[in-house]
Write a protein that holds these residues in place. Structure first.
Motif, PDB file in Angstrom:
ATOM      1  N   SER A  11     -14.565   9.221   1.058  1.00 37.45           N
ATOM      2  CA  SER A  11     -14.316   9.393  -0.370  1.00 37.45           C
ATOM      3  C   SER A  11     -13.755   8.112  -0.984  1.00 37.45           C
ATOM      4  CB  SER A  11     -13.327  10.542  -0.604  1.00 37.45           C
ATOM      5  OG  SER A  11     -11.997  10.116  -0.369  1.00 37.45           O
ATOM      6  N   TRP A  12     -13.643   8.117  -2.292  1.00 39.02           N
ATOM      7  CA  TRP A  12     -13.110   6.957  -3.008  1.00 39.02           C
ATOM      8  C   TRP A  12     -11.636   6.729  -2.704  1.00 39.02           C
ATOM      9  CZ3 TRP A  12     -15.348   6.996  -8.698  1.00 39.02           C
ATOM     10  CH2 TRP A  12     -16.749   6.945  -8.615  1.00 39.02           C
ATOM     11  N   THR A  13     -10.958   7.724  -2.174  1.00 39.66           N
ATOM     12  CA  THR A  13      -9.556   7.524  -1.798  1.00 39.66           C
ATOM     13  C   THR A  13      -9.413   6.499  -0.683  1.00 39.66           C
ATOM     14  OG1 THR A  13      -9.629   9.375  -0.214  1.00 39.66           O
ATOM     15  CG2 THR A  13      -8.943   9.889  -2.466  1.00 39.66           C
ATOM     16  N   SER A  14     -10.525   6.093  -0.113  1.00 43.52           N
ATOM     17  CA  SER A  14     -10.486   5.089   0.949  1.00 43.52           C
ATOM     18  C   SER A  14      -9.991   3.732   0.446  1.00 43.52           C
ATOM     19  CB  SER A  14     -11.880   4.920   1.577  1.00 43.52           C
ATOM     20  OG  SER A  14     -12.816   4.463   0.613  1.00 43.52           O
ATOM     21  N   VAL A  15      -9.903   3.540  -0.866  1.00 44.63           N
ATOM     22  CA  VAL A  15      -9.352   2.275  -1.357  1.00 44.63           C
ATOM     23  C   VAL A  15      -7.896   2.095  -0.913  1.00 44.63           C
ATOM     24  CG1 VAL A  15     -10.900   2.161  -3.356  1.00 44.63           C
ATOM     25  CG2 VAL A  15      -8.661   3.263  -3.594  1.00 44.63           C
ATOM     26  N   TRP A  16      -7.248   3.198  -0.547  1.00 46.28           N
ATOM     27  CA  TRP A  16      -5.880   3.115  -0.039  1.00 46.28           C
ATOM     28  C   TRP A  16      -5.818   3.046   1.484  1.00 46.28           C
ATOM     29  CZ3 TRP A  16      -1.916   1.756  -2.745  1.00 46.28           C
ATOM     30  CH2 TRP A  16      -1.806   2.095  -4.092  1.00 46.28           C
ATOM     31  N   SER A  17      -6.895   3.397   2.173  1.00 47.25           N
ATOM     32  CA  SER A  17      -6.820   3.603   3.618  1.00 47.25           C
ATOM     33  C   SER A  17      -6.542   2.336   4.405  1.00 47.25           C
ATOM     34  CB  SER A  17      -8.109   4.260   4.124  1.00 47.25           C
ATOM     35  OG  SER A  17      -9.226   3.406   3.899  1.00 47.25           O
ATOM     36  N   ALA A  18      -6.869   1.184   3.864  1.00 47.04           N
ATOM     37  CA  ALA A  18      -6.656  -0.066   4.595  1.00 47.04           C
ATOM     38  C   ALA A  18      -5.245  -0.617   4.414  1.00 47.04           C
ATOM     39  CB  ALA A  18      -7.671  -1.119   4.142  1.00 47.04           C
ATOM     40  N   TYR A  19      -4.418   0.077   3.614  1.00 45.48           N
ATOM     41  CA  TYR A  19      -3.097  -0.451   3.283  1.00 45.48           C
ATOM     42  C   TYR A  19      -1.977   0.434   3.818  1.00 45.48           C
ATOM     43  CZ  TYR A  19      -5.555  -3.369  -0.163  1.00 45.48           C
ATOM     44  OH  TYR A  19      -6.386  -4.259  -0.775  1.00 45.48           O
ATOM     45  N   ILE A  20      -0.855  -0.220   4.132  1.00 44.17           N
ATOM     46  CA  ILE A  20       0.381   0.471   4.483  1.00 44.17           C
ATOM     47  C   ILE A  20       1.525  -0.247   3.775  1.00 44.17           C
ATOM     48  CG2 ILE A  20      -0.424   1.302   6.733  1.00 44.17           C
ATOM     49  CD1 ILE A  20       1.045  -1.055   8.026  1.00 44.17           C
ATOM     50  N   LEU A  21       2.693   0.390   3.729  1.00 44.67           N
ATOM     51  CA  LEU A  21       3.871  -0.260   3.165  1.00 44.67           C
ATOM     52  C   LEU A  21       4.533  -1.127   4.226  1.00 44.67           C
ATOM     53  CD1 LEU A  21       5.751   2.346   0.948  1.00 44.67           C
ATOM     54  CD2 LEU A  21       4.352   0.414   0.222  1.00 44.67           C
ATOM     55  N   CYS A  22       4.961  -2.306   3.819  1.00 48.54           N
ATOM     56  CA  CYS A  22       5.668  -3.202   4.729  1.00 48.54           C
ATOM     57  C   CYS A  22       7.095  -2.715   4.915  1.00 48.54           C
ATOM     58  CB  CYS A  22       5.667  -4.628   4.173  1.00 48.54           C
ATOM     59  SG  CYS A  22       6.531  -5.822   5.219  1.00 48.54           S
ATOM     60  N   GLY A  23       7.524  -2.584   6.149  1.00 42.71           N
ATOM     61  CA  GLY A  23       8.886  -2.141   6.431  1.00 42.71           C
ATOM     62  C   GLY A  23       9.929  -3.202   6.140  1.00 42.71           C
ATOM     63  N   GLU A  24       9.504  -4.438   5.930  1.00 43.28           N
ATOM     64  CA  GLU A  24      10.435  -5.525   5.660  1.00 43.28           C
ATOM     65  C   GLU A  24      10.693  -5.711   4.165  1.00 43.28           C
ATOM     66  OE1 GLU A  24      12.035  -7.211   8.010  1.00 43.28           O
ATOM     67  OE2 GLU A  24      11.060  -5.934   9.495  1.00 43.28           O
ATOM     68  N   CYS A  25       9.648  -5.651   3.359  1.00 44.28           N
ATOM     69  CA  CYS A  25       9.812  -5.978   1.936  1.00 44.28           C
ATOM     70  C   CYS A  25       9.330  -4.888   0.996  1.00 44.28           C
ATOM     71  CB  CYS A  25       9.081  -7.279   1.617  1.00 44.28           C
ATOM     72  SG  CYS A  25       7.264  -7.126   1.643  1.00 44.28           S
TER      73      CYS A  25
END
Length: 236
Positions: A11-25
């Protein structure tokens, strides 16, 4: 278009699938590679072995926090995807008597996109306000409640530049031009010109959706993550 290259069933929600939040910043980083916001090294995705109380050793797979701001990010994307894919019925096509002023049968997709864009701009600005008291942040956002004032005056107050300048410096000037056109047409639609949202604009919104998303991520990493010095506690 970018979505035509997605694997079947994606689905188009895959635009988020390659990203995660950085635990440092708290920046938005890819799963693979260094964080583009703070330069912290790539995370290991290898499972780790832990020992339970009874002596058994079991693997624990790596898990990361998704980069989306909230569940509604997925809802907006799925709604836009559904609107794009649904067939237009004959009754809808004849809804406006003047063909020259008839809006696109999928005009609501543009309105959904603009609402989604506004929520992400608010998320970016809240990141810029993270160091002020919550009551002051809320009051500031209420004072600058329109998207126009937020992209212009409030953005300059917080970052001493403009969203246009940031996009241009990051290589996304074309996205600013696209957003300006969408905003202009969306405003015309809201003020009595339904034909302002035509099929060409709908197609442009869909075609630019992924690149606009990448542009927003780049600006977010520049303006809304925590500075390195504050992460390490070396300054107040």
């Amino acid at each position: 278009m970018w979505h035509e290259e997605l694997p079947p069933g994606t689905s188009w929600t895959s635009v988020w699938s390659a990203y995660i939040l950085c635990g440092e910043c708290s920046g938005i980083r890819p799963v693979r590679g260094v964080c583009p916001a703070c330069g912290s090294p790539e995370y290991s995705t290898e499972p780790r072995m832990i020992q339970l109380g009874d002596g058994r050793r079991v693997p624990v797979h790596a898990a990361f926090m998704g980069a989306e701001g909230r569940y509604e990010d997925y809802v907006y994307l799925r709604m836009m995807e559904r609107e794009w894919k649904r067939p237009i019925t004959e009754g809808e096509d004849l809804i406006f008597p003047d063909p020259a002023r008839r809006p696109s049968g999928k005009a609501s997709l543009v309105l959904l996109f603009w609402t989604y864009f506004e929520t992400r701009i608010e998320r970016l600005l809240r990141g810029g306000l993270r160091e002020v008291p919550p009551s002051l942040a809320e009051d500031t956002l209420q004072r600058y409640s329109s998207i126009g004032s937020r992209l212009d005056r409030l953005y300059r107050v917080l970052f001493e530049t403009s969203y246009l300048a940031d996009l241009t410096e990051l290589g996304y000037e074309d996205i600013w031009q696209h957003l300006a056109r969408v905003q202009e047409r969306r405003n015309a639609f809201a003020h009595g010109e339904p034909g302002a949202i035509d099929d060409a604009l709908v197609a442009a919104v869909v075609n630019n959706l992924k690149r606009e998303h990448e542009a927003w991520v780049a600006v977010f990493n520049r303006r809304a993550c925590r500075p390195a010095a504050r992460r390490s506690g070396s300054s107040a």
